[in-house]
Design an enzyme around this catalytic site. Structure first.
Site, PDB file in Angstrom:
ATOM      1  N   ASP A  40     -29.732 -34.140  44.253  1.00  0.00           N
ATOM      2  CA  ASP A  40     -29.795 -35.540  44.390  1.00  0.00           C
ATOM      3  C   ASP A  40     -28.833 -34.922  45.921  1.00  0.00           C
ATOM      4  O   ASP A  40     -28.672 -33.987  46.045  1.00  0.00           O
ATOM      5  CB  ASP A  40     -28.750 -36.672  44.360  1.00  0.00           C
ATOM      6  CG  ASP A  40     -28.556 -37.673  44.100  1.00  0.00           C
ATOM      7  OD1 ASP A  40     -29.052 -37.826  45.966  1.00  0.00           O
ATOM      8  OD2 ASP A  40     -29.699 -38.396  43.773  1.00  0.00           O
ATOM      9  N   ASP A  66     -32.912 -31.843  48.641  1.00  0.00           N
ATOM     10  CA  ASP A  66     -33.999 -33.370  49.649  1.00  0.00           C
ATOM     11  C   ASP A  66     -34.845 -32.598  48.430  1.00  0.00           C
ATOM     12  O   ASP A  66     -35.560 -31.483  48.753  1.00  0.00           O
ATOM     13  CB  ASP A  66     -33.985 -32.879  50.462  1.00  0.00           C
ATOM     14  CG  ASP A  66     -35.305 -33.813  50.597  1.00  0.00           C
ATOM     15  OD1 ASP A  66     -35.802 -34.831  50.200  1.00  0.00           O
ATOM     16  OD2 ASP A  66     -35.399 -33.751  52.413  1.00  0.00           O
ATOM     17  N   VAL A  67     -35.421 -33.253  47.958  1.00  0.00           N
ATOM     18  CA  VAL A  67     -36.698 -33.024  46.225  1.00  0.00           C
ATOM     19  C   VAL A  67     -38.590 -32.119  47.401  1.00  0.00           C
ATOM     20  O   VAL A  67     -39.063 -31.822  47.182  1.00  0.00           O
ATOM     21  CB  VAL A  67     -37.393 -33.572  45.562  1.00  0.00           C
ATOM     22  CG1 VAL A  67     -35.838 -33.784  44.753  1.00  0.00           C
ATOM     23  CG2 VAL A  67     -37.634 -35.067  46.253  1.00  0.00           C
ATOM     24  N   ASN A  93     -37.287 -37.072  38.573  1.00  0.00           N
ATOM     25  CA  ASN A  93     -37.263 -39.041  38.770  1.00  0.00           C
ATOM     26  C   ASN A  93     -37.522 -38.859  40.518  1.00  0.00           C
ATOM     27  O   ASN A  93     -36.760 -40.361  40.047  1.00  0.00           O
ATOM     28  CB  ASN A  93     -36.000 -39.003  38.194  1.00  0.00           C
ATOM     29  CG  ASN A  93     -35.397 -39.840  38.013  1.00  0.00           C
ATOM     30  OD1 ASN A  93     -35.531 -41.077  37.412  1.00  0.00           O
ATOM     31  ND2 ASN A  93     -34.225 -40.175  39.134  1.00  0.00           N
ATOM     32  N   SER A 144     -44.387 -45.064  36.419  1.00  0.00           N
ATOM     33  CA  SER A 144     -44.053 -46.429  36.354  1.00  0.00           C
ATOM     34  C   SER A 144     -45.272 -47.011  36.363  1.00  0.00           C
ATOM     35  O   SER A 144     -46.324 -46.646  36.734  1.00  0.00           O
ATOM     36  CB  SER A 144     -43.463 -47.466  37.714  1.00  0.00           C
ATOM     37  OG  SER A 144     -42.755 -48.244  38.085  1.00  0.00           O
ATOM     38  N   TYR A 157     -45.616 -47.248  47.160  1.00  0.00           N
ATOM     39  CA  TYR A 157     -45.017 -46.382  46.303  1.00  0.00           C
ATOM     40  C   TYR A 157     -46.012 -47.139  45.213  1.00  0.00           C
ATOM     41  O   TYR A 157     -45.945 -46.060  44.014  1.00  0.00           O
ATOM     42  CB  TYR A 157     -43.318 -47.608  45.782  1.00  0.00           C
ATOM     43  CG  TYR A 157     -42.902 -47.774  44.411  1.00  0.00           C
ATOM     44  CD1 TYR A 157     -42.179 -46.306  44.216  1.00  0.00           C
ATOM     45  CD2 TYR A 157     -42.828 -48.247  43.315  1.00  0.00           C
ATOM     46  CE1 TYR A 157     -41.449 -46.673  43.527  1.00  0.00           C
ATOM     47  CE2 TYR A 157     -42.388 -48.188  42.497  1.00  0.00           C
ATOM     48  CZ  TYR A 157     -41.082 -47.216  41.853  1.00  0.00           C
ATOM     49  OH  TYR A 157     -40.822 -47.093  41.082  1.00  0.00           O
ATOM     50  N   LYS A 161     -47.090 -43.318  42.294  1.00  0.00           N
ATOM     51  CA  LYS A 161     -46.908 -43.755  40.950  1.00  0.00           C
ATOM     52  C   LYS A 161     -47.981 -43.078  40.060  1.00  0.00           C
ATOM     53  O   LYS A 161     -48.342 -42.901  38.949  1.00  0.00           O
ATOM     54  CB  LYS A 161     -45.704 -44.778  40.433  1.00  0.00           C
ATOM     55  CG  LYS A 161     -44.530 -44.713  41.061  1.00  0.00           C
ATOM     56  CD  LYS A 161     -44.390 -44.067  40.392  1.00  0.00           C
ATOM     57  CE  LYS A 161     -42.085 -43.904  41.609  1.00  0.00           C
ATOM     58  NZ  LYS A 161     -41.475 -42.228  40.982  1.00  0.00           N
TER      59      LYS A 161
HETATM   60  N1  LIG Z   1     -35.430 -49.170  38.965  1.00  0.00           N
HETATM   61  C1  LIG Z   1     -36.993 -49.542  38.383  1.00  0.00           C
HETATM   62  O1  LIG Z   1     -37.350 -50.924  38.162  1.00  0.00           O
HETATM   63  C2  LIG Z   1     -38.005 -48.766  38.047  1.00  0.00           C
HETATM   64  C3  LIG Z   1     -38.589 -48.957  37.101  1.00  0.00           C
HETATM   65  C4  LIG Z   1     -40.055 -48.048  37.537  1.00  0.00           C
HETATM   66  C5  LIG Z   1     -40.146 -46.437  37.804  1.00  0.00           C
HETATM   67  N2  LIG Z   1     -38.454 -45.984  38.423  1.00  0.00           N
HETATM   68  C6  LIG Z   1     -38.474 -44.828  39.042  1.00  0.00           C
HETATM   69  O2  LIG Z   1     -37.183 -44.688  38.784  1.00  0.00           O
HETATM   70  C7  LIG Z   1     -36.468 -43.294  39.458  1.00  0.00           C
HETATM   71  C8  LIG Z   1     -35.251 -43.648  39.254  1.00  0.00           C
HETATM   72  O3  LIG Z   1     -34.861 -44.589  39.810  1.00  0.00           O
HETATM   73  P1  LIG Z   1     -33.830 -45.811  40.174  1.00  0.00           P
HETATM   74  O4  LIG Z   1     -33.867 -47.642  40.564  1.00  0.00           O
HETATM   75  O5  LIG Z   1     -33.340 -45.074  39.466  1.00  0.00           O
HETATM   76  O6  LIG Z   1     -33.325 -45.643  41.869  1.00  0.00           O
HETATM   77  P2  LIG Z   1     -31.934 -45.364  42.307  1.00  0.00           P
HETATM   78  O7  LIG Z   1     -32.326 -45.516  43.808  1.00  0.00           O
HETATM   79  O8  LIG Z   1     -30.765 -46.154  41.738  1.00  0.00           O
HETATM   80  O9  LIG Z   1     -31.778 -43.818  42.499  1.00  0.00           O
HETATM   81  C9  LIG Z   1     -32.550 -43.270  42.930  1.00  0.00           C
HETATM   82  C10 LIG Z   1     -31.461 -41.769  43.354  1.00  0.00           C
HETATM   83  O10 LIG Z   1     -32.397 -40.437  43.373  1.00  0.00           O
HETATM   84  C11 LIG Z   1     -32.022 -39.988  44.596  1.00  0.00           C
HETATM   85  N3  LIG Z   1     -32.782 -39.349  45.625  1.00  0.00           N
HETATM   86  C12 LIG Z   1     -33.731 -39.891  47.035  1.00  0.00           C
HETATM   87  N4  LIG Z   1     -34.677 -39.654  47.678  1.00  0.00           N
HETATM   88  C13 LIG Z   1     -34.166 -38.542  47.295  1.00  0.00           C
HETATM   89  C14 LIG Z   1     -34.359 -36.618  47.797  1.00  0.00           C
HETATM   90  N5  LIG Z   1     -35.897 -37.348  48.920  1.00  0.00           N
HETATM   91  N6  LIG Z   1     -34.704 -35.934  46.833  1.00  0.00           N
HETATM   92  C15 LIG Z   1     -33.185 -35.856  46.182  1.00  0.00           C
HETATM   93  N7  LIG Z   1     -32.592 -36.908  45.697  1.00  0.00           N
HETATM   94  C16 LIG Z   1     -33.328 -37.891  46.278  1.00  0.00           C
HETATM   95  C17 LIG Z   1     -31.495 -40.837  45.325  1.00  0.00           C
HETATM   96  O11 LIG Z   1     -29.654 -41.276  46.145  1.00  0.00           O
HETATM   97  C18 LIG Z   1     -30.764 -41.544  44.511  1.00  0.00           C
HETATM   98  O12 LIG Z   1     -29.228 -40.991  44.152  1.00  0.00           O
HETATM   99  C19 LIG Z   1     -37.611 -43.563  40.415  1.00  0.00           C
HETATM  100  O13 LIG Z   1     -38.707 -42.452  40.028  1.00  0.00           O
HETATM  101  C20 LIG Z   1     -38.790 -44.753  40.542  1.00  0.00           C
HETATM  102  O14 LIG Z   1     -39.802 -44.780  40.647  1.00  0.00           O
HETATM  103  C21 LIG Z   1     -37.277 -47.360  38.263  1.00  0.00           C
END
Ligand SMILES: NC(=O)c1ccc[n+]([C@@H]2O[C@H](COP(=O)([O-])OP(=O)(O)OC[C@H]3O[C@@H](n4cnc5c(N)ncnc54)[C@H](O)[C@@H]3O)[C@@H](O)[C@H]2O)c1
Length: 261
Positions: A40, A66-67, A93, A144, A157, A161
């Site tokens: 992360d 940083d991915v 993720n 998503s 976004y 996806k």
């Molecule tokens: N929450 C939702 O409703 C939802 C719905 C569909 C899909 N998603 C997908 O699920 C995944 C997680 O979402 P979430 O809601 O848990 O988000 P979140 O913001 O709670 O967690 C995301 C994590 O990714 C990390 N991150 C951000 N940029 C980064 C980078 N460049 N390198 C490494 N880490 C990085 C952040 O620091 C954070 O810890 C995402 O891919 C999101 O698109 C979420």
């Protein structure tokens, strides 16, 4: 009755596991016996997840990553192999979400969103694939429902996806004969960071949150661990004939609009 752990002796790398769905998934992977590498950009968050897993009696290692940065991803691969010698599972993720129309999105915001969400899947897959080939491993990508059904005010976004769903299928056919499976997950609204950010970007966040639940047949938004359980399934041998799939975990979001009262 004792049920066997589904990911025993597997090494799993999970990006974005310092919060939200990634963190909940890391805990599910650890519960199923996997050693988990937590990647992360928010290092404190990843370390906190590692601490929780260690307290559960599991094995975890946090790596600041940083991915979107090739050097940082190369370092993640090196660290994974240094600590665990091999790798079986990659869960891409990590993502960010810019809550704007195309017109309002700055060029910098657009480039960053593409680089993290789509570029991150590319870079992590590219640099882990040689090692996943050695273990006949599996990749799970986070897409998503917005890859199929878009919503207002998050154009970039949604684009990332949709692209991740296509990239998943492309990787599945390129690497299937090597025994590598590649799938993606398409969640509906989940109670985690990106959904919260989307609600906060609306004129009335509380109303937006309440309305979001009613878009799902189950009339609620999902919990992060409900996605984590499906990630475990796709990563495990239970899914040995599943590849190239976009696995919908959306509480019926995509089934149609349920009655609103
Ligand atoms: N929450 C939702 O409703 C939802 C719905 C569909 C899909 N998603 C997908 O699920 C995944 C997680 O979402 P979430 O809601 O848990 O988000 P979140 O913001 O709670 O967690 C995301 C994590 O990714 C990390 N991150 C951000 N940029 C980064 C980078 N460049 N390198 C490494 N880490 C990085 C952040 O620091 C954070 O810890 C995402 O891919 C999101 O698109 C979420």
């Amino acid at each position: 009755m004792h049920t066997a752990m589904k990911l025993k002796d597997r090494v799993a790398v999970i990006t974005g596991s310092g919060a939200g769905i990634g963190r909940a998934s890391a805990m599910e992977f650890a519960r199923e016996g996997a050693s988990v590498v937590l990647a992360d950009i928010h290092y404190a968050g990843a370390r906190e997840t590692a601490h929780t897993i260690a307290q559960m009696g599991g094995s975890a290692h946090a790596v600041e990553t940083d991915v979107s940065n090739p050097e940082s991803v190369r370092n993640l691969v090196r660290e994974t192999l240094r600590v665990y010698s091999k790798v079986h599972l990659l869960f891409n993720n990590a993502a960010i979400q810019v809550n704007k129309t195309v017109e309002d999105t700055t060029v910098e915001e657009w480039n960053r969103e593409m680089a993290v969400n789509l570029g991150g899947v590319f870079l992590c897959s590219k640099f882990f694939l040689p090692h996943l080939r050695a273990t006949k491993g599996a990749i799970v990508n986070m897409a998503s429902v917005n890859g199929f059904f878009v919503e207002p005010m998050c154009a970039g976004y949604c684009a990332t996806k949709g692209a991740i769903i296509a990239l998943t299928k492309a990787m599945a056919i390129d690497h299937g004969k090597e025994g590598i499976r590649v799938n993606c997950i398409c969640p509906g609204y989940i109670d985690a960071g990106l959904a919260e950010g989307y609600f906060q970007a609306q004129p009335d966040p509380a109303a937006a949150r309440a309305a979001a639940g009613k878009l799902h047949a189950l009339w609620r938004i999902g919990r992060p661990e409900e996605v984590g359980r499906v990630a475990v399934f796709l990563a495990s041998d239970d899914a040995s004939f599943v590849t190239g799939s976009a696995y919908v975990v959306d509480g019926g979001f995509g089934s149609g609009l349920p009655p609103q009262s």
